[in-house]
Scaffold this motif. Structure first.
Motif, mmCIF file in Angstrom:
data_model
loop_
_atom_site.group_PDB
_atom_site.id
_atom_site.type_symbol
_atom_site.label_atom_id
_atom_site.label_comp_id
_atom_site.label_asym_id
_atom_site.label_seq_id
_atom_site.Cartn_x
_atom_site.Cartn_y
_atom_site.Cartn_z
ATOM 1 N N LEU A 260 -8.917 2.652 1.950
ATOM 2 C CA LEU A 260 -8.903 1.389 1.224
ATOM 3 C C LEU A 260 -9.097 0.267 2.230
ATOM 4 O O LEU A 260 -8.449 0.253 3.285
ATOM 5 C CB LEU A 260 -7.548 1.224 0.511
ATOM 6 N N ALA B 36 -7.447 -10.433 2.895
ATOM 7 C CA ALA B 36 -6.732 -11.549 2.267
ATOM 8 C C ALA B 36 -6.786 -12.754 3.202
ATOM 9 O O ALA B 36 -7.009 -12.619 4.403
ATOM 10 C CB ALA B 36 -5.289 -11.167 1.955
ATOM 11 N N ASP C 126 -5.387 5.347 0.985
ATOM 12 C CA ASP C 126 -5.091 4.807 -0.340
ATOM 13 C C ASP C 126 -4.500 5.895 -1.239
ATOM 14 O O ASP C 126 -5.172 6.880 -1.539
ATOM 15 C CB ASP C 126 -6.387 4.264 -0.945
ATOM 16 N N LEU D 211 -0.228 -3.332 -1.409
ATOM 17 C CA LEU D 211 -0.764 -4.289 -0.433
ATOM 18 C C LEU D 211 -0.824 -5.700 -1.015
ATOM 19 O O LEU D 211 -0.533 -6.668 -0.322
ATOM 20 C CB LEU D 211 -2.141 -3.849 0.053
ATOM 21 N N ARG D 212 -1.185 -5.812 -2.291
ATOM 22 C CA ARG D 212 -1.191 -7.141 -2.930
ATOM 23 C C ARG D 212 0.217 -7.747 -2.882
ATOM 24 O O ARG D 212 0.394 -8.922 -2.587
ATOM 25 C CB ARG D 212 -1.686 -7.045 -4.371
ATOM 26 N N ALA E 119 -6.596 -11.865 -2.305
ATOM 27 C CA ALA E 119 -6.728 -10.469 -1.870
ATOM 28 C C ALA E 119 -7.924 -9.818 -2.556
ATOM 29 O O ALA E 119 -8.116 -9.967 -3.761
ATOM 30 C CB ALA E 119 -5.458 -9.698 -2.169
ATOM 31 N N LYS E 120 -8.704 -9.122 -1.755
ATOM 32 C CA LYS E 120 -9.844 -8.361 -2.264
ATOM 33 C C LYS E 120 -9.739 -6.946 -1.711
ATOM 34 O O LYS E 120 -9.289 -6.747 -0.590
ATOM 35 C CB LYS E 120 -11.165 -8.997 -1.823
ATOM 36 N N PHE E 121 -10.177 -5.987 -2.518
ATOM 37 C CA PHE E 121 -10.050 -4.585 -2.141
ATOM 38 C C PHE E 121 -11.375 -3.863 -2.343
ATOM 39 O O PHE E 121 -12.103 -4.145 -3.291
ATOM 40 C CB PHE E 121 -8.961 -3.917 -2.982
ATOM 41 N N ASN F 20 -1.421 1.327 -1.593
ATOM 42 C CA ASN F 20 -2.502 1.242 -2.560
ATOM 43 C C ASN F 20 -2.726 -0.248 -2.817
ATOM 44 O O ASN F 20 -2.077 -1.094 -2.185
ATOM 45 C CB ASN F 20 -2.179 2.028 -3.848
ATOM 46 N N ARG F 21 -3.624 -0.580 -3.708
ATOM 47 C CA ARG F 21 -3.941 -1.998 -3.962
ATOM 48 C C ARG F 21 -2.701 -2.774 -4.400
ATOM 49 O O ARG F 21 -2.472 -3.883 -3.953
ATOM 50 C CB ARG F 21 -5.022 -2.101 -5.036
ATOM 51 N N ALA G 59 -8.675 -3.760 2.616
ATOM 52 C CA ALA G 59 -7.991 -4.894 1.988
ATOM 53 C C ALA G 59 -8.224 -6.142 2.843
ATOM 54 O O ALA G 59 -8.045 -6.098 4.059
ATOM 55 C CB ALA G 59 -6.503 -4.610 1.872
#
Length: 169
Positions: free
Chosen positions: A159, A163, A65, A94-95, A106-108, A90-91, A161
């Motif tokens: 990280l 989804a 991350d 990826l989102r 999506a959850k991180f 990073n979040r 992730a």
């Protein structure tokens, strides 16, 4: 071959997801732990995962991350900057990839690893980082062997992730 022999049928395949003959909408979960940063085309990978997952199926990704504390602290000397890493995430990135490829919810999470100081020391020996490798080595020389082998949770650079494939297009 060993797994298939033990299972009694050819259910385990070797290869990469982009070229394997996998059925569409057949799987509930796809797991990529420390994989996506090595892939030449992450967009294509997630498109293929989307094809293979059932509606509502889950993709689970673990990757370094760029928003981690270790990246902020080490900057250009971050231990995750490796020749074999083709992409960094990073979040936010990826989102974006999830959204562009038909995933939602999506959850991180921070990736917590169970490591010993001996493992961390060996990592810094193999992947040298100016100042940090020397500091880790020095602390290692002063740490009792029993403590060096003790396993403890570490939140460093990873990280997680997760989804879901959208139920409808």
């Amino acid at each position: 071959a060993t797994a298939n022999r033990r299972l009694g049928s050819d259910v385990v395949q070797c290869g990469d997801i982009e070229t394997m003959l996998l059925p569409s909408a057949e799987f509930d979960v796809a797991v990529f732990s420390d994989v996506i940063e090595h892939v030449r085309d992450p967009q294509q990978l997630l498109q293929r995962v989307h094809e293979c997952l059932r509606p509502g199926g889950t993709v689970f990704i673990v990757t370094p991350d760029t928003d981690s504390w270790s990246h902020r602290l080490m900057g250009r000397h971050w231990m995750e900057y490796k020749l074999e890493h083709l992409f960094y995430f990073n979040r936010r990135s990826l989102r974006f990839l999830f959204t562009e490829n038909g995933f939602e919810q999506a959850k991180f999470f921070r990736n917590v690893k169970a490591l010993s100081f001996d493992y961390i020391r060996a990592h810094f020996r193999r992947f040298r980082v100016p100042v940090w490798s020397g500091a880790v080595e020095l602390v290692g020389k002063m740490t009792p062997a029993a403590l060096s082998r003790k396993i403890f949770p570490v939140v460093a650079s990873g990280l997680v992730a997760i989804a879901k494939r959208k139920s409808s297009p």
